[in-house]
Design a protein around this motif. Structure first.
Motif, PDB file in Angstrom:
ATOM      1  N   LEU B  97       0.710  -1.092  -0.058  1.00 43.42           N
ATOM      2  CA  LEU B  97      -0.140   0.024   0.286  1.00 43.42           C
ATOM      3  C   LEU B  97       1.035   1.266   0.517  1.00 43.42           C
ATOM      4  N   ALA B  99       3.828   1.876  -1.761  1.00 38.93           N
ATOM      5  CA  ALA B  99       4.510   2.154  -3.050  1.00 38.93           C
ATOM      6  C   ALA B  99       3.916   3.619  -3.718  1.00 38.93           C
ATOM      7  N   ARG B 100       4.558   4.029  -4.416  1.00 38.28           N
ATOM      8  CA  ARG B 100       4.174   5.495  -4.804  1.00 38.28           C
ATOM      9  C   ARG B 100       3.177   4.872  -5.429  1.00 38.28           C
ATOM     10  N   HIS B 101       2.520   6.312  -5.686  1.00 34.81           N
ATOM     11  CA  HIS B 101       1.378   5.783  -6.861  1.00 34.81           C
ATOM     12  C   HIS B 101       0.590   5.139  -6.782  1.00 34.81           C
ATOM     13  N   LEU B 102       0.530   4.976  -6.305  1.00 33.40           N
ATOM     14  CA  LEU B 102      -0.708   3.366  -6.126  1.00 33.40           C
ATOM     15  C   LEU B 102      -1.936   4.354  -5.930  1.00 33.40           C
ATOM     16  N   SER B 103      -2.416   3.552  -7.477  1.00 33.66           N
ATOM     17  CA  SER B 103      -3.935   4.176  -7.626  1.00 33.66           C
ATOM     18  C   SER B 103      -5.303   3.595  -6.854  1.00 33.66           C
ATOM     19  N   TYR B 108      -8.384   0.760  -1.413  1.00 36.34           N
ATOM     20  CA  TYR B 108      -8.302  -0.713  -0.760  1.00 36.34           C
ATOM     21  C   TYR B 108      -7.605  -0.702   0.306  1.00 36.34           C
TER      22      TYR B 108
END
Lengths: 292, 306
Positions: B97, B99-103, B108
């Motif tokens: 979760l 992580a960078r730029h997680l859409s 989630y």
């Protein structure tokens, strides 16, 4: 550890965006979607099937309640046999009153601990914080004695007092930290204007509203969901909470699938609806370090 | 001097109500219950001090000892499963979760945390239905995966009921470590990780060499929260297996044992003094976890100011 404030800045876990990054991102999403399904599918199945005929529950468990499969029979049984409206009212009264006590008294104590240097300040703070880690349940034998001496067994008042005692330590602890961050100048200006210490408190309280919201959500969930104290202190029909009511009702109707699914749905939906409504402030509370 | 000695009245007004409720309904009952565990109740004559006799009965008397040791053993297993499954899974999901730029981050987070807000009662019944051989959801899914032969009524078998209940509890509470780890991970400044990456470290190495040591304080917090929660658990077992924690007491943990001892069940009468004694043991167990956490772990662990 310093508490991160405001919106968290998104950051990297994998290498800079490049072809392998896309594959990685896909893998990340696959795992997250997979787990999200594990988390939410059981809940969805219960809600969907609560609106179906008994036969459809068993023959088509994965289909939504389409026409032909639809039936409100479970809800009818439930409204005839159980007093869920009363259970809801009881839960709302208990949770509402306990929360009011926790937030108001917790804010007052937190304000005093944050604002004034007095002898024993640290000790009072430590004393009030003891209860964060020690579960109140361990005192149940005595709590029941006290409540029966006070003739409060089978009253909602007993639950309110116990839940207030249970929620106060964490509330004082969190609110105290946020009260410390309110600028001194503001309070001193108010004092120069001749405001009493009580007025200063009411001036500060709205400034820590986000913290109050966080504490409210954190204390609300365990109170609403508790089975132990309703079972021991207030098991009577007139004082049953939703959690206890659902537990006993379902226990009796274990063969009536429609009624079980309906009552589970009914017990779950208000909590999930409130959660969806407040999830932003709940999750922000958790992720901005209210717990450190 | 006189002003110093006179305690400001408004401070008392602010603190007293909270302190009074907390003392009367939490601190006093805890101590009174401990006091009670050192007494014997005699017909008509009130309480007599008996020292540690009740504790002796609990660990040695044939009426209590087998159930007590069984409950303790099951509780330890319950805790170990949470530590081995719930917290690593929470850490893994938190790392993903973060992580960078997680859409879809908000979606989630909301979904993954949802089971945590439900009550044990609801969770217990949901899983009773999911695992029921009658409805066949679990059995059907296994059949679809070609594993039909492995389906068992897990909650009803002595060998598997406790592990199954532990995993149900993990399903519900994985949201707590998930959110706490997630909060800690997004609090780590970017430039720190950027520097490591410029030096050529892989994502895996960056996580274990830089991020994990930085979130170590949260690892301790998660461990102690799990410990206290697990040794205080009751609702899930009571809902799915009843006060007798069946089949054949195989899911009995300290919470259910406390309830039965205090309140009684079927033919055995409730005994407040022995109930207080069980609570006393639980209190000592929880202290045995909390005190080292507060005084050893929190003191020795290096906290990096970020």
């Amino acid at each position: 550890m310093s508490t991160p404030s405001g919106l968290p800045t998104p950051r990297v876990i994998s290498a800079a965006p490049s072809p392998p990054y896309r594959g990685k991102a896909l893998g990340v999403h696959a795992i997250l979607v997979g787990y999200a399904l594990v988390a939410i599918l059981p809940v969805l199945l219960i809600v969907m099937n609560s609106f179906k005929t008994r036969a459809a529950i068993f023959t088509h468990p994965y289909l939504p309640p389409l026409s032909g499969l639809f039936s409100p029979i479970g809800y009818q049984t439930m409204f005839e046999r159980a007093h869920f409206a009363r259970y809801f009212a009881n839960s709302a009264i208990v949770a509402g009153a306990a929360m009011t006590l926790i937030l108001l008294l917790g804010a007052m104590a937190g304000f005093a601990l944050a604002e004034y240097r007095f002898r024993g300040n640290a000790w009072v703070g430590l004393y009030l914080a003891l209860g964060i880690m020690i579960p109140i349940r361990l005192g149940t034998v005595s709590i029941l004695r006290i409540m029966s001496d006070l003739r409060l067994v089978n009253t909602l008042f007993a639950l309110i007092l116990v839940y207030a005692a249970q929620g106060l330590p964490l509330a004082v602890f969190i609110l105290q930290q946020f009260m410390r961050q309110v600028p001194r100048d503001l309070k001193d200006a108010a004092r120069i204007d001749g405001m009493s210490e009580y007025r200063v408190f009411w001036l500060v309280l709205p400034l820590v509203r986000p913290a109050v919201a966080t504490v409210a959500v954190f204390t609300m969930i365990p109170i609403w969901n508790d089975l132990w104290f309703p079972l021991i202190l207030a098991p009577g029909e007139a004082t049953k909470t939703v959690t206890l009511g659902a537990q006993q009702f379902i226990g009796q109707f274990l063969s009536d699938w429609n009624a079980i699914l309906a009552s589970l749905t009914l017990a779950m939906v208000p909590v999930l609806a409130a959660y969806m409504l407040f999830s932003r402030s709940l999750i922000r509370g958790l992720t901005t370090g209210a717990f450190k | 001097m006189r002003r110093l000695r006179q305690f400001p009245f408004h401070i008392i007004v602010f603190i007293l109500p909270a302190a009074a409720i907390y003392t009367a309904f939490m601190i006093y009952p805890l101590f009174d219950s401990l006091r009670l565990s050192l007494h014997g109740a005699q017909e008509g004559s009130g309480e007599v001090f008996v020292g540690l006799q009740n504790y002796g009965r609990l660990v040695a008397d044939s009426l209590y000892a087998p159930r007590f040791w069984g409950a303790l053993r099951h509780n330890v297993l319950f805790f170990v499963i949470h530590m081995l499954v719930q917290n690593p899974v929470g850490l893994l999901l938190a790392a993903l979760l973060s992580a960078r730029h997680l859409s879809g981050l908000a979606v989630y987070r909301t979904l993954l945390f949802a089971p945590t807000v439900l009550s044990f009662v609801i969770v217990g019944f949901i899983w009773q239905l999911m695992l029921s051989p009658l409805w066949g959801i679990a059995g059907g899914l296994l059949r679809a995966a070609g594993l039909a032969a492995y389906f068992r009524p897990w909650l009803g078998l002595e060998g598997s009921a406790l592990v199954t209940l532990s995993l149900i509890s993990v399903w519900q509470f994985v949201g707590i470590p998930l959110m706490l780890f997630h909060a800690a991970l997004i609090g780590i400044p970017d430039d720190l990780l950027e520097a490591a990456r410029v030096d050529g470290a892989s994502g895996w190495r960056v996580f274990w060499r830089i991020e994990f040591p930085l979130i170590l304080p949260v690892v301790g917090l998660v461990a102690i929260l799990t410990y206290v929660g697990n040794f205080n658990a009751f609702d899930l077992i009571y809902t799915t297996q009843g006060a007798l924690a069946g089949p054949n007491f195989s899911t009995d943990i300290l919470g259910t044992f406390f309830y039965r001892t205090f309140f009684g069940f079927q033919l055995q009468l409730g005994n407040p003094v022995m109930g207080a004694t069980v609570a006393g043991v639980m209190f000592l167990l929880i202290l045995a976890g909390v005190l080292p956490y507060l005084f050893v772990w929190q003191r020795r662990i290096e906290v990096y100011e970020l």
